[in-house]
Design a protein around this motif. Structure first.
Motif, PDB file in Angstrom:
ATOM      1  N   PHE B  89       0.824  -1.203   0.000  1.00 50.86           N
ATOM      2  CA  PHE B  89       0.000   0.000   0.000  1.00 50.86           C
ATOM      3  C   PHE B  89       0.863   1.261   0.000  1.00 50.86           C
ATOM      4  CE2 PHE B  89      -2.004   3.443   2.418  1.00 50.86           C
ATOM      5  CZ  PHE B  89      -3.053   3.707   1.567  1.00 50.86           C
ATOM      6  N   TRP B  90       1.868   1.311   0.888  1.00 49.66           N
ATOM      7  CA  TRP B  90       2.698   2.506   0.960  1.00 49.66           C
ATOM      8  C   TRP B  90       3.566   2.667  -0.280  1.00 49.66           C
ATOM      9  CZ3 TRP B  90       1.442   6.460   3.590  1.00 49.66           C
ATOM     10  CH2 TRP B  90       0.724   6.301   4.772  1.00 49.66           C
ATOM     11  N   LYS B  92       2.592   1.907  -3.290  1.00 51.42           N
ATOM     12  CA  LYS B  92       1.695   2.476  -4.283  1.00 51.42           C
ATOM     13  C   LYS B  92       1.462   3.961  -3.992  1.00 51.42           C
ATOM     14  CE  LYS B  92      -2.597   1.055  -6.483  1.00 51.42           C
ATOM     15  NZ  LYS B  92      -3.828   0.304  -6.230  1.00 51.42           N
ATOM     16  N   THR B  93       1.356   4.298  -2.687  1.00 45.10           N
ATOM     17  CA  THR B  93       1.061   5.682  -2.325  1.00 45.10           C
ATOM     18  C   THR B  93       2.267   6.585  -2.530  1.00 45.10           C
ATOM     19  OG1 THR B  93      -0.328   4.749  -0.609  1.00 45.10           O
ATOM     20  CG2 THR B  93       0.063   7.110  -0.515  1.00 45.10           C
ATOM     21  N   LEU B  94       3.439   6.109  -2.090  1.00 50.65           N
ATOM     22  CA  LEU B  94       4.595   7.006  -2.070  1.00 50.65           C
ATOM     23  C   LEU B  94       5.375   7.032  -3.374  1.00 50.65           C
ATOM     24  CD1 LEU B  94       5.967   6.378   1.518  1.00 50.65           C
ATOM     25  CD2 LEU B  94       4.708   8.345   0.684  1.00 50.65           C
ATOM     26  N   PRO B  96       4.649   7.463  -6.598  1.00 54.57           N
ATOM     27  CA  PRO B  96       4.490   8.625  -7.499  1.00 54.57           C
ATOM     28  C   PRO B  96       5.119   9.891  -6.939  1.00 54.57           C
ATOM     29  CG  PRO B  96       2.382   7.550  -7.121  1.00 54.57           C
ATOM     30  CD  PRO B  96       3.347   6.930  -6.189  1.00 54.57           C
ATOM     31  N   LEU B  97       5.044  10.051  -5.600  1.00 56.38           N
ATOM     32  CA  LEU B  97       5.628  11.254  -4.999  1.00 56.38           C
ATOM     33  C   LEU B  97       7.142  11.248  -5.166  1.00 56.38           C
ATOM     34  CD1 LEU B  97       3.567  11.497  -1.686  1.00 56.38           C
ATOM     35  CD2 LEU B  97       3.164  12.615  -3.860  1.00 56.38           C
ATOM     36  N   LEU B  99       8.850   9.574  -7.424  1.00 57.04           N
ATOM     37  CA  LEU B  99       9.148   9.741  -8.853  1.00 57.04           C
ATOM     38  C   LEU B  99       9.051  11.201  -9.261  1.00 57.04           C
ATOM     39  CD1 LEU B  99       7.487   6.724 -10.661  1.00 57.04           C
ATOM     40  CD2 LEU B  99       9.861   7.438 -10.812  1.00 57.04           C
TER      41      LEU B  99
END
Lengths: 249, 258
Positions: B89-90, B92-94, B96-97, B99
């Motif tokens: 989960f993390w 997937k969440t983090l 993009p940030l 990148l």
């Protein structure tokens, strides 16, 4: 809206708010950090100044666009050459891999003495910096085409040009697009970094100029603008890429 | 079979020819532009051997800064990436940030580091770490997330503690990608450091480059570039050798292909 998108937005918003409060309450040194809202307003104000828009913003955008388009065209052509001629591919592969190990900006002084001051050496740095990414991904994309697709083309007796248009390009497109996505990021980095270190024009220059003149607002507003440009371009290309993959699957 | 060996022969010859062609190109550009704008390869090598003693201190300074910042960003980046990667989960969440942070031209943030640290070596280290940490974090995150579930099942069936699991299963599984990440991290740390030195510094190879640029001495500039390229290639080769060994150990095929 999915949960992870919500948390992403929450993280960004809370960082900005904490930073804003910390600067407003002067927990952070006010000679080093300025509030986010001030930065943002200064960035908007910059666009009211035609000198800034023409000389700096316009120049940077032009340099980025030219170097990016040049890198894409040359990169795809070279990529096709590397795909058609195994020997050249085999010879150049290790050098392409080593390319990004070199701190390329060190060459900028030489580019200046060859090409003079002005936008040309900046464009060349941006172009050369993004070129290998396109070459490698294009060659890879064409090499990974499934045999079945090529056979379909051959069974229709297509010429090489028709094969390119109807078979090779559509099949290799996702890989090439990855190269293009990298190329725009590298063009932005190359152009702005070169302007930043040694140039008298452009967004990168406004940052170093403002820093050297202790103009915090000017510096942070340009930094914010550069970051926003990079993020927006990245986001748009990422979105297009996800659409492409969906169609190709 | 015969054509295969001749292909091998030609590609080895070709690989050696590339540097030769580059030097010839360099010489041609020199002949075209003439004395004040360019220096010939020979002049640059002579200049290099004359000035090498004077530059030793700058070379040492750059290498030391580079090593410190590489170690910090490799350790922090791989550990952070590893722990984030343990949770899908993390990741997937983090990711993009991270990148997004990776794609911005970080050099424009260097003035902020200067404001915080001043013109010190710690400012350059901090910036270089910031410049190199994201790729290794991303690669480590993705590699950890992509560890096959069957490996984790094995760990569960042996009732391993977290440390045993990390030491015997997780870290060996991500090792091949980790080495690739370390190589990228090193290159980017070096790039960031040279940029920082070129922008504002009293020492280091980047500072020397800008110094000779203002004096308009192309032979010294090119000699310095030779040193920089040599450092970059030397360490990259070490990483490539390490990578090849790792790949041989796991039988060349990708771990994730299971």
């Amino acid at each position: 809206m999915k949960r992870h998108h919500l948390i992403q937005i929450l993280i960004i918003l809370s960082l900005i708010i904490v930073y804003e409060i910390a600067t407003r309450m002067e927990w952070l040194d006010s000679f080093t950090f300025i509030p986010f809202s001030t930065m943002f307003m200064a960035m908007i104000d910059n666009f009211k100044d035609p000198g800034f828009v023409m000389n700096h913003f316009g120049t940077t955008v032009m340099e980025i666009v030219i170097s990016f388009v040049g890198a894409v065209i040359l990169g795809i052509l070279f990529g096709i050459v590397l795909w058609r001629f195994d020997l050249i591919h085999h010879i150049l592969q290790p050098y392409l891999m080593l390319f990004y190990a070199i701190p390329f900006f060190a060459l900028y002084p030489i580019f200046i003495s060859i090409l003079g001051v002005g936008p040309v050496p900046v464009i060349m740095i941006g172009l050369f910096f993004s070129l290998p990414a396109v070459i490698v991904n294009t060659a890879l994309g064409f090499r990974e085409i499934r045999k079945v697709l090529v056979k379909v083309g051959q069974s229709f007796n297509l010429t090489f040009r028709q094969m390119l248009v109807h078979i090779y390009f559509p099949a290799a497109w996702p890989f090439i697009f990855t190269g293009i996505k990298l190329a725009i990021a590298y063009s932005i980095i190359g152009v702005i970094a070169t302007e930043f270190i040694l140039s008298a024009r452009g967004l990168g220059y406004t940052i170093s100029f403002a820093y050297n003149n202790f103009d915090l607002e000017g510096m942070y507003s340009s930094v914010l603008l550069v970051i926003l440009i990079a993020l927006i371009v990245n986001f748009v290309l990422g979105y297009i890429e996800s659409l492409l993959y969906k169609r190709n699957l | 079979m015969k054509s295969n060996t001749s292909f091998e022969k030609w590609s080895t010859i070709g690989r050696w020819l590339v540097p030769v062609i580059l030097v010839i190109l360099w010489e041609l550009i020199y002949i075209m532009l003439g004395e004040p704008a360019m220096a010939s390869p020979w002049q640059s090598v002579v200049n290099l051997s004359e000035n090498f003693g004077n530059w030793l201190q700058d070379i040492g300074n750059t290498l030391l800064t580079l090593l410190i910042s590489f170690v910090i960003s490799a350790l922090v980046g791989s550990i952070l990436g590893f722990f984030i990667g343990l949770s899908p989960f993390w990741t997937k969440t983090l990711s993009p940030l991270v990148l997004g942070l990776y794609s911005i031209p970080k050099v424009t943030l260097y003035p902020i580091f200067l404001l915080i640290f001043g013109l010190t070596i710690s400012g350059r280290v901090a910036f270089s770490v910031f410049h190199g940490i994201f790729p290794i974090m991303i690669i480590c995150m993705e590699a950890t997330r992509a560890i096959p579930a069957i490996y984790l099942k094995l760990a569960k069936s042996y009732q391993m503690s977290f440390f045993q699991k990390a030491k015997n299963i997780l870290i060996p599984a991500i090792m091949p990608q980790l080495v690739v990440g370390l190589r990228m991290c090193f290159s980017l740390c070096f790039l960031g450091l040279i940029l920082a030195e070129m922008f504002a510094s009293y020492e280091g190879l980047g500072h020397r480059l800008v110094h000779y640029m203002s004096l308009n001495q192309p032979s010294s500039i090119l000699a310095l570039i030779l040193i920089i390229v040599f450092i970059a290639f030397f360490f990259t080769f070490l990483f490539l050798i390490w990578q090849e060994r790792n790949e041989r150990k796991i039988g060349k095929s990708k771990v994730n292909a299971v």
